[in-house]
Design a protein around this motif. Structure first.
Motif, PDB file in Angstrom:
ATOM      1  N   LYS A 433      31.799  47.428  42.113  1.00  0.00           N
ATOM      2  CA  LYS A 433      32.273  46.057  42.249  1.00  0.00           C
ATOM      3  C   LYS A 433      32.189  45.303  40.919  1.00  0.00           C
ATOM      4  CE  LYS A 433      30.198  45.776  46.911  1.00  0.00           C
ATOM      5  NZ  LYS A 433      29.259  44.986  47.761  1.00  0.00           N
ATOM      6  N   ASN A 434      32.844  44.167  40.904  1.00  0.00           N
ATOM      7  CA  ASN A 434      32.701  43.183  39.816  1.00  0.00           C
ATOM      8  C   ASN A 434      33.077  43.703  38.440  1.00  0.00           C
ATOM      9  OD1 ASN A 434      31.692  40.855  41.359  1.00  0.00           O
ATOM     10  ND2 ASN A 434      29.938  42.192  41.783  1.00  0.00           N
ATOM     11  N   VAL A 435      34.136  44.520  38.397  1.00  0.00           N
ATOM     12  CA  VAL A 435      34.679  44.944  37.102  1.00  0.00           C
ATOM     13  C   VAL A 435      36.171  44.612  37.030  1.00  0.00           C
ATOM     14  CG1 VAL A 435      32.965  46.707  36.608  1.00  0.00           C
ATOM     15  CG2 VAL A 435      34.963  47.321  37.972  1.00  0.00           C
ATOM     16  N   GLY A 436      36.574  43.578  37.782  1.00  0.00           N
ATOM     17  CA  GLY A 436      37.964  43.147  37.786  1.00  0.00           C
ATOM     18  C   GLY A 436      38.253  42.134  36.703  1.00  0.00           C
ATOM     19  N   PRO A 437      39.427  41.481  36.768  1.00  0.00           N
ATOM     20  CA  PRO A 437      39.820  40.529  35.722  1.00  0.00           C
ATOM     21  C   PRO A 437      38.790  39.435  35.471  1.00  0.00           C
ATOM     22  CG  PRO A 437      41.687  41.039  37.135  1.00  0.00           C
ATOM     23  CD  PRO A 437      40.494  41.693  37.764  1.00  0.00           C
ATOM     24  N   ARG A 438      38.282  38.822  36.526  1.00  0.00           N
ATOM     25  CA  ARG A 438      37.304  37.745  36.354  1.00  0.00           C
ATOM     26  C   ARG A 438      35.865  38.267  36.371  1.00  0.00           C
ATOM     27  NH1 ARG A 438      39.634  32.573  39.865  1.00  0.00           N
ATOM     28  NH2 ARG A 438      41.812  32.824  39.231  1.00  0.00           N
ATOM     29  N   GLY A 439      35.610  39.309  37.109  1.00  0.00           N
ATOM     30  CA  GLY A 439      34.238  39.730  37.360  1.00  0.00           C
ATOM     31  C   GLY A 439      33.513  40.347  36.197  1.00  0.00           C
ATOM     32  N   TYR A 440      34.238  40.909  35.206  1.00  0.00           N
ATOM     33  CA  TYR A 440      33.516  41.580  34.113  1.00  0.00           C
ATOM     34  C   TYR A 440      33.101  40.624  32.996  1.00  0.00           C
ATOM     35  CZ  TYR A 440      32.156  45.625  31.336  1.00  0.00           C
ATOM     36  OH  TYR A 440      31.454  46.557  30.622  1.00  0.00           O
ATOM     37  N   PRO A 441      33.962  39.762  32.442  1.00  0.00           N
ATOM     38  CA  PRO A 441      35.386  39.579  32.712  1.00  0.00           C
ATOM     39  C   PRO A 441      36.248  40.443  31.792  1.00  0.00           C
ATOM     40  CG  PRO A 441      34.589  37.832  31.297  1.00  0.00           C
ATOM     41  CD  PRO A 441      33.403  38.716  31.575  1.00  0.00           C
TER      42      PRO A 441
END
Length: 571
Positions: A433-441
């Motif tokens: 999880k959390n390696v998308g456009p905003r999540g990593y960012p």
């Protein structure tokens, strides 16, 4: 018909004080006055940088380009823009693609140029330059840097795709530190970008199939003298394009985008292609959706036998006939009437193309793999879509049901992956999880997760892996990427828990979490978005304005174009 006034004459053709100012300081470089009297000014948008090794030869390539521009009666003026080196930039070059595109757009619009040459190489330099130039819409041609020569190690050819194999062997103790270092020195043995059909070569093929570059731009090796010849000829051609007023909007049509999707499938090109083509289409105002990538590629088999989907390298593909020969094999499926940068339509460009090696270039009747392209998946785990490259996956895993082993973010993954107590089996599904456009960012290339040590020790080579991130175009495996909406904004990926059953069904294009909607709603009520800690600057702007993967990860305020006009003077 009255000849169109050159845009650059709004600067250099002015009388009085303004013209004096625009010309005088340019003359300190030794330019004589007659160069300002109506020659087409060609801007050379150069991403040269020693911090971008793939583009480190661009000074030399630019000189060949300038020779062609001078020969055709143009006035070449080179300018730098932000250069994105995939191997060095942290946290990921993708974070800065949109920033570089803004640099390109504003540099072109604000300066006195009639046409533009985009010098592209390393992965993100191509889409960022094309996106920026598309927003201005001047006559534009692309010159790519070319692939590096294949590496040589212990009697065999190697390239970036082998990095993943070497890393696994090193991790298992099957490759010594000395050999690992020797392979490192042997892999990148010439100038140019990655030797396989990774994202850089995929992007070079993209611009050629779109019609923005001369034939053979995609595959001529960087070290081959013919790369300089192509640059020289591109310099001649851009001057002609200005005189013909052949703009990007004349070339980039819906048909050309469909051609690019089909060609990418035939090459087994990078999944990153989707994000970049969507972003370019958005800048041009062309309706293109993630579903188009499945629709226009599922019937295209793998024609090019090039890593990572095949066995060889882009250098070899050039010797076998290059991209024109590949396109000729699928000509019956392409839109052959599309216009290209050399003034000819696609059918003319591939008419005389020949294949010199059937071990490199197959046919529709005898392809290297029956399924290629990019599979777009939908389901409750990815309502807006996710992607997988079948030609780089393990066939037996394309239909799979397994229990989730969840990593909450990249740090959790690195901490626990090789824990001997990790509750994982070969049938498990690794979820990050959390390696998308905003999540990593910035959506990094971490989607092709390495397998847990306890799984590698069992001799297992592949597992189903799922994330909202990307993977390198040189990567391979049964890897589901670009899950949208991403977990950081509360997409269903954020709700997956250890032990949940996940069903992947690539033939039917579905990806589902076997959890009831009632249970998902319960979990959703407890969802807490991450606080990434970016309170200022570009990264803060990125997080608040970037679109999701199925929309191209561009900024919402950059959709469409502003054109080339500048309404006010600087003095």
């Amino acid at each position: 018909m009255e000849e169109k006034k050159l845009r650059s004459q709004e600067w250099f053709g002015r009388k009085g004080k303004d013209g004096f100012i625009y010309r005088a300081w340019m003359k300190n470089q030794g330019f004589p006055h007659h160069l300002f009297e109506g020659r087409p000014v060609i801007g050379i948008c150069n991403t040269y940088s020693e911090l971008t090794p793939c583009n480190a030869h661009f000074r030399e390539l630019a000189e060949a380009l300038k020779r062609g521009i001078w020969e055709a009666g143009g006035f070449p003026l080179e300018f730098p823009v932000m250069s994105l080196g995939e191997c060095s930039i942290k946290p990921t070059a993708m974070l800065f693609r949109n920033l570089a595109s803004m640099d390109v757009e504003e540099s072109i619009r604000a300066n006195p140029m009639d046409g533009v040459v985009l010098m592209c190489g390393c992965d993100k330099t191509t889409p960022s330059l094309v996106m920026g130039a598309a927003s201005v819409n001047l006559p534009t041609i692309v010159v790519s840097g070319g692939p590096m020569l294949a590496g040589r190690f212990k009697g065999r050819k190697i390239g970036t795709s082998d990095l993943w194999r070497f890393a696994e062997e090193f991790k298992k103790g099957e490759l010594s530190q000395e050999d690992f270092t020797a392979a490192e020195a042997a892999m990148a043995r010439s100038q140019g970008h990655c030797a396989p059909m990774g994202t850089a070569s995929t992007m070079a093929a993209m611009v050629e199939s779109l019609g923005l570059a001369l034939p053979d731009n995609a595959t001529i090796p960087a070290a081959d003298s013919r790369r300089k010849v192509l640059a020289h000829m591109s310099g001649i051609r851009i001057v002609e394009m200005v005189k013909e007023d052949l703009k990007m909007s004349d070339i980039l049509t819906r048909k050309s985008f469909e051609n690019a999707i089909m060609v990418n499938a035939a090459l087994g090109g990078s999944t990153n292609f989707i994000l970049h083509l969507l972003a370019i289409a958005g800048r041009m105002g062309i309706e293109l959706s993630i579903d188009d990538f499945d629709k226009h590629s599922t019937h295209i088999p793998l024609i090019a036998n090039v890593q990572p989907s095949g066995e060889n390298f882009v250098e070899d593909l050039f010797y076998a006939g290059g991209l024109p020969a590949v396109m000729k094999e699928i000509a019956s499926l392409l839109h052959l009437d599309t216009k290209t940068a050399n003034g000819k339509n696609l059918s003319e460009n591939i008419l005389n193309a020949e294949c010199w090696d059937r071990n490199l270039i197959g046919t529709l009747e005898k392809p290297f793999k029956p399924e290629s392209g990019i599979a777009v998946l939908k389901g409750n785990l990815c309502p807006e879509g996710a992607v997988l490259k079948p030609s780089a996956a393990t066939p037996s895993l394309l239909t799979h049901r397994g229990q989730a082993v969840v990593f909450e973010d990249i740090d959790d993954y690195k901490k626990r992956l090789d824990d001997p107590d990790l509750d994982v089996t070969p049938d498990s599904v690794l979820v990050m999880k959390n390696v998308g456009p905003r999540g990593y960012p910035g959506m990094p290339e971490v989607g092709n997760m390495q397998l847990p040590m306890k799984i590698i020790q069992q001799g297992v080579k592949d597992m189903v892996r799922i994330s909202d991130g990307r993977m390198s175009g040189t990567g391979y495996g049964t890897v589901v990427l670009h899950v949208s909406p991403e977990s950081a904004i509360g997409g269903n990926l954020a709700l997956v828990e250890n032990g949940d059953w996940i069903v992947l069904d690539v033939p039917n294009r579905t990806l589902n979490l076997e959890v009831s909607e009632a249970e998902l709603e319960k979990r959703r009520s407890n969802f807490q978005p991450l606080n990434l800690g970016y309170e200022r600057g570009y990264v803060n702007m990125f997080i608040h304005n970037v679109t999701q993967a199925h929309e191209g990860v561009d900024f919402d305020f950059l959709k469409g174009a502003s054109g080339p006009e500048v309404k006010r003077d600087s003095h």
